[in-house]
Design a protein around this motif. Structure first.
Motif, PDB file in Angstrom:
ATOM      1  N   SER A  65       0.832  -1.202   0.000  1.00  0.00           N
ATOM      2  CA  SER A  65       0.000   0.000   0.000  1.00  0.00           C
ATOM      3  C   SER A  65       0.869   1.255   0.000  1.00  0.00           C
ATOM      4  O   SER A  65       0.489   2.282  -0.546  1.00  0.00           O
ATOM      5  N   TYR A  85      -4.178   3.790  -9.356  1.00  0.00           N
ATOM      6  CA  TYR A  85      -4.543   2.376  -9.475  1.00  0.00           C
ATOM      7  C   TYR A  85      -6.055   2.250  -9.347  1.00  0.00           C
ATOM      8  O   TYR A  85      -6.626   2.611  -8.324  1.00  0.00           O
ATOM      9  N   ASP A  86      -6.695   1.722 -10.394  1.00  0.00           N
ATOM     10  CA  ASP A  86      -8.158   1.602 -10.353  1.00  0.00           C
ATOM     11  C   ASP A  86      -8.603   0.152 -10.221  1.00  0.00           C
ATOM     12  O   ASP A  86      -9.752  -0.167 -10.537  1.00  0.00           O
ATOM     13  N   LEU A  87      -7.726  -0.723  -9.788  1.00  0.00           N
ATOM     14  CA  LEU A  87      -8.011  -2.148  -9.580  1.00  0.00           C
ATOM     15  C   LEU A  87      -7.996  -2.934 -10.870  1.00  0.00           C
ATOM     16  O   LEU A  87      -7.631  -4.093 -10.882  1.00  0.00           O
ATOM     17  N   LEU A  88      -8.448  -2.315 -11.965  1.00  0.00           N
ATOM     18  CA  LEU A  88      -8.591  -3.081 -13.201  1.00  0.00           C
ATOM     19  C   LEU A  88      -7.317  -3.028 -14.036  1.00  0.00           C
ATOM     20  O   LEU A  88      -6.862  -4.028 -14.565  1.00  0.00           O
ATOM     21  N   ASP A  89      -6.744  -1.832 -14.161  1.00  0.00           N
ATOM     22  CA  ASP A  89      -5.494  -1.712 -14.895  1.00  0.00           C
ATOM     23  C   ASP A  89      -4.333  -1.699 -13.907  1.00  0.00           C
ATOM     24  O   ASP A  89      -4.516  -1.403 -12.734  1.00  0.00           O
ATOM     25  N   PHE A 139     -13.136   2.198  -2.885  1.00  0.00           N
ATOM     26  CA  PHE A 139     -14.120   1.258  -3.401  1.00  0.00           C
ATOM     27  C   PHE A 139     -15.259   1.891  -4.193  1.00  0.00           C
ATOM     28  O   PHE A 139     -15.941   1.197  -4.932  1.00  0.00           O
ATOM     29  N   ASP A 148     -14.792   5.214  -5.859  1.00  0.00           N
ATOM     30  CA  ASP A 148     -14.189   5.987  -6.943  1.00  0.00           C
ATOM     31  C   ASP A 148     -13.051   5.238  -7.623  1.00  0.00           C
ATOM     32  O   ASP A 148     -12.476   5.733  -8.578  1.00  0.00           O
ATOM     33  N   PHE A 149     -12.707   4.070  -7.101  1.00  0.00           N
ATOM     34  CA  PHE A 149     -11.622   3.263  -7.663  1.00  0.00           C
ATOM     35  C   PHE A 149     -10.320   4.041  -7.745  1.00  0.00           C
ATOM     36  O   PHE A 149      -9.612   3.986  -8.735  1.00  0.00           O
ATOM     37  N   ARG A 150     -10.041   4.802  -6.702  1.00  0.00           N
ATOM     38  CA  ARG A 150      -8.747   5.485  -6.636  1.00  0.00           C
ATOM     39  C   ARG A 150      -7.972   4.859  -5.483  1.00  0.00           C
ATOM     40  O   ARG A 150      -7.880   5.431  -4.405  1.00  0.00           O
ATOM     41  N   PHE A 151      -7.447   3.685  -5.716  1.00  0.00           N
ATOM     42  CA  PHE A 151      -6.794   2.968  -4.627  1.00  0.00           C
ATOM     43  C   PHE A 151      -5.447   3.577  -4.265  1.00  0.00           C
ATOM     44  O   PHE A 151      -5.007   3.471  -3.134  1.00  0.00           O
TER      45      PHE A 151
END
Lengths: 435, 309
Positions: free
Chosen positions: B44, B52-56, B267, B269-272
């Protein structure tokens, strides 16, 4: 004193917060229901996940059972959650490589998932699904470029759900197709006045992103342009919110604290509580409203501007096959069954709007009863009122739904003017869409 | 601590074999620590410098997340403010209540065990989702709280969905759970030798004087421990806000706790990357506050051994 032992704090605690974010991200895919694989009894195990409420779950389970009866060699495990929770979980599962074989996706997320190669192309290969029975234009809403990444799992249109029982009791007539926003204001005002202020005419639509889309379409403007930018200006949004604020301040629309509860779903919203006599929603949610409400509910087309309703045939949700599924063929069979087979249609009813396959849809419409009939009749009557279906919303659309709710809170609780709030919305939305 | 107790701990005579066996037995724990704690932690930290958006795949963007946090995210500062408000109110009120009730229960009386359990009960249910749900229905429109107030002729509000009341509602929930610090206070009170009270009484000290000059100083290590623990816990409060606001931090962001905003950034906004950066800033902030409290504790915490740390 021996207290010093207890007084020594353990420095491990601040780390716990971090663990929430990180361990969740890392551990969820491990525990989540992964892609099924062959089992000892020779059956293929598929997993299928969707979002919805209990009434939709019942219908879906029945459809899956019908599929298993036709395909005795396939066993389908299912899981569901509410919309927001489902999307969070799905993203995490996809990141960990463990999503279900068949996944229900929202139109607003389609581009995002397709672009990261999560969804199997269903137009050819092992996962081919025959969509020739669907309206080609409607089936195309599941396309990303030339790939059929999803198949619409139901057709829905925008509507106003109206509590007829309550209106009868108050002596207010049910609005008719072709009404205008001025008519809506008069109607809502009347409900408010005749109920002695207990019932608002309509749930404040100001926090509802798709309600704004129809408002724009009625005025000849798209929500998004073809290249995924906004097709409206700050003033358009301010105009919508000004109208809603006027409704709310006069008591014609629900107060801010009641509008808040709309996110929790039909069972907890103002319509179910009797705090509003009408509410903006998709007709695919109608059966859930009926399940949550004792009164008789009817569907009325949206108010118009120059005869335009701004309604359109929208895929209420779509079905995709996960690109890393171990059983693409069987997964495609399940998708195929769910969108074309009359037995699936019987089980599903109108829990996701109109059935995708046109021939089956017609049979279903003719024999529908109860809530399903209301939806079928509404769609048949509304067909001539529909605008062209816009192209799939760009990546980030799903976040704008929550942004709309949040920023409109500032307006409805009287902390910001519609003008200031819409400026703030444009600024924040810009950041999301650029991302 | 007396020298005697130190002497009781003999140097371990065990050989290499013993030590090896010890580490072997510890292996599962080390594996868990590495996989579930240290690994994600380090990862982290890396993510906090990426988008990082989890998908890419994560994309390195240097300090951009941190810059954005401190320069162009008004919601971030709003979340910090809400959290500070919460911490500043909850910590003293909860500890004050805990101490007061502990003093009341620190007597020999019939049924005192029952009372202790009853007061402790809410803390046991503490972080559970069920209690937060109950709280929500109690304080929402049509709930017992607003109906009760209106039946008394007072204006009942929809506490949960009113931005000026939603945070106080959550604060009330947390304060109600004063049982955990209370139990620790009780244990501390039991440790205070009764001779000291007797001596003070002989010298003519009243209740107030005994409390100020015997109880408080001797209890100060326990108070310090509780203050530290509660402060850190309050910074991490998440569940009640998440459940009561339905995950939104609403109405109008009035319950947007730091951790809730962190969660939303990840979770929703997918801005991890951004969420990880937020987590690290929180850790740093809590570490600084903890260090500060230790520094300040020298001024007021009294360790009975006369040590002057």
């Amino acid at each position: 004193m021996r207290l010093r032992h207890t007084a020594a704090p353990r420095p491990a605690h601040p780390l716990r917060t971090l663990a929430v974010a990180t361990t969740l991200a890392c551990a969820l895919p491990l525990t989540a229901c992964g892609s099924g694989s062959g089992s000892s009894d020779g059956k293929v195990k598929l997993s299928f996940s969707w979002w919805g409420d209990a009434s939709r779950a019942k219908a879906t389970e029945a459809a899956v059972a019908a599929f298993e009866k036709v395909h005795p060699n396939i066993e389908v495990g299912t899981q569901y959650a509410t919309f927001a929770a489902y999307n969070q979980k799905l993203a995490t599962q996809i990141a960990g490589g463990g999503a279900s074989d068949v996944i229900q996706i929202d139109w607003g997320n389609q581009s995002q998932y397709a672009q990261s190669h999560t969804l199997l192309d269903l137009s050819s290969g092992p996962g081919k699904v025959d969509v020739s029975g669907l309206d080609p234009k409607f089936a195309a809403s599941g396309k990303e470029g030339s790939d059929q990444v999803a198949v619409p799992f139901g057709q829905t249109a925008q509507s106003i759900v109206v509590d007829e029982t309550r209106l009868d009791a108050l002596g207010v007539p049910v609005p008719k197709a072709g009404w205008t926003w001025e008519d809506l204001q008069t109607f809502a005002q009347q409900v408010h006045a005749r109920s002695g202020g207990k019932t608002a005419g309509i749930t404040d639509p100001g926090s509802t992103w798709p309600a704004f889309q129809s408002w724009l379409l009625q005025r000849g403007k798209p929500l998004y342009t073809a290249d995924g930018a906004f097709g409206f200006t700050k003033d358009d949004l301010a105009g919508f919110w000004t109208f809603c604020t006027q409704l709310r301040k006069s008591g014609a629309a629900t107060a801010a604290n009641l509008t808040e509860t709309v996110v929790s779903g039909p069972a907890e919203d103002p319509l179910a509580k009797g705090a509003a006599a009408a509410e903006w929603d998709y007709d695919s949610i109608y059966t859930s409203h009926v399940a949550a409400n004792k009164d008789k509910l009817v569907l009325v087309p949206l108010p118009t501007v120059n005869g335009r309703t701004g309604m359109y045939a929208k895929p209420s949700m779509l079905l995709s096959v996960y690109a890393r599924s171990k059983h693409p063929k069987e997964a495609a069979e399940l998708v195929s069954f769910l969108v074309t087979d009359s037995r699936a249609a019987t089980a599903l009813g109108s829990s996701r709007g109109l059935f995708p396959d046109l021939v089956v849809r017609q049979q279903q419409g003719a024999s529908a009863t109860g809530a399903d009939k209301v939806v079928a009749d509404y769609e048949a009557a509304a067909d001539s009122l529909l605008s062209a279906t816009p192209s799939a919303p760009p990546k980030g659309d799903a976040q704008l739904i929550t942004l709309m709710q949040r920023v409109y809170d500032e307006v409805s609780f009287g902390r910001q003017s519609p003008q200031d709030a819409s400026a703030s919305f444009m600024q924040q939305a810009g950041q999301i869409l650029e991302q | 601590m007396t020298p005697a107790s130190r002497r009781r701990r003999p140097a371990r005579p065990g050989g290499v074999a013993d030590r090896t066996a010890g580490y072997v037995f510890l292996l599962p724990w080390f594996a868990g620590l590495a996989i579930f704690t240290v690994g994600p932690l380090v990862y982290s930290l890396y993510l906090s410098f990426t988008r990082y958006d989890l998908l890419d795949a994560p994309k390195w963007i240097g300090l951009a997340n941190y810059r954005r946090m401190f320069t162009s995210d008004p919601r971030y500062f709003h979340a910090v403010r809400v959290t500070l408000e919460y911490v500043v109110v909850v910590t003293p009120v909860k500890l004050g209540l805990g101490l007061a009730v502990a003093l009341l229960l620190n007597r020999r009386r019939r049924g005192v065990g029952l009372y202790r359990s009853l007061f402790y009960l809410p803390s046991l249910l503490g972080t559970s989702v069920a209690v937060a749900l109950v709280w929500r229905s109690l304080f929402a429109q049509g709930g017992a709280a607003s109906d009760g107030l209106s039946s008394l002729g007072l204006p009942g509000t929809d506490f949960v969905n009113d931005p000026s009341w939603s945070l106080p509602t959550i604060i009330l929930l947390s304060c109600w759970q004063f049982g955990a610090p209370m139990v620790i206070f009780l244990a501390g009170l039991k440790q205070i030798p009764s001779e000291l009270y007797d001596a003070a009484a002989v010298d003519g000290a009243g209740f107030r004087q005994r409390f100020l000059h015997v109880t408080l100083p001797l209890l100060s290590p326990v108070i310090f421990f509780n203050v530290l623990l509660e402060t850190i816990n309050s910074f991490q409060a998440f569940t009640p806000a998440f459940i009561i606001s339905g995950g939104t931090g609403g109405p109008a962001d009035s319950t947007l706790f730091y951790t809730l905003y962190l969660y939303q950034s990840g979770f929703n906004d997918f801005r991890f990357g951004y969420a990880s950066a937020m987590a690290w800033v929180l850790i740093a902030a809590v570490a600084v506050i903890t260090a500060l409290m230790f520094r300040l504790s020298r001024l007021w915490v009294f360790y009975g051994d006369g040590g002057n740390r």
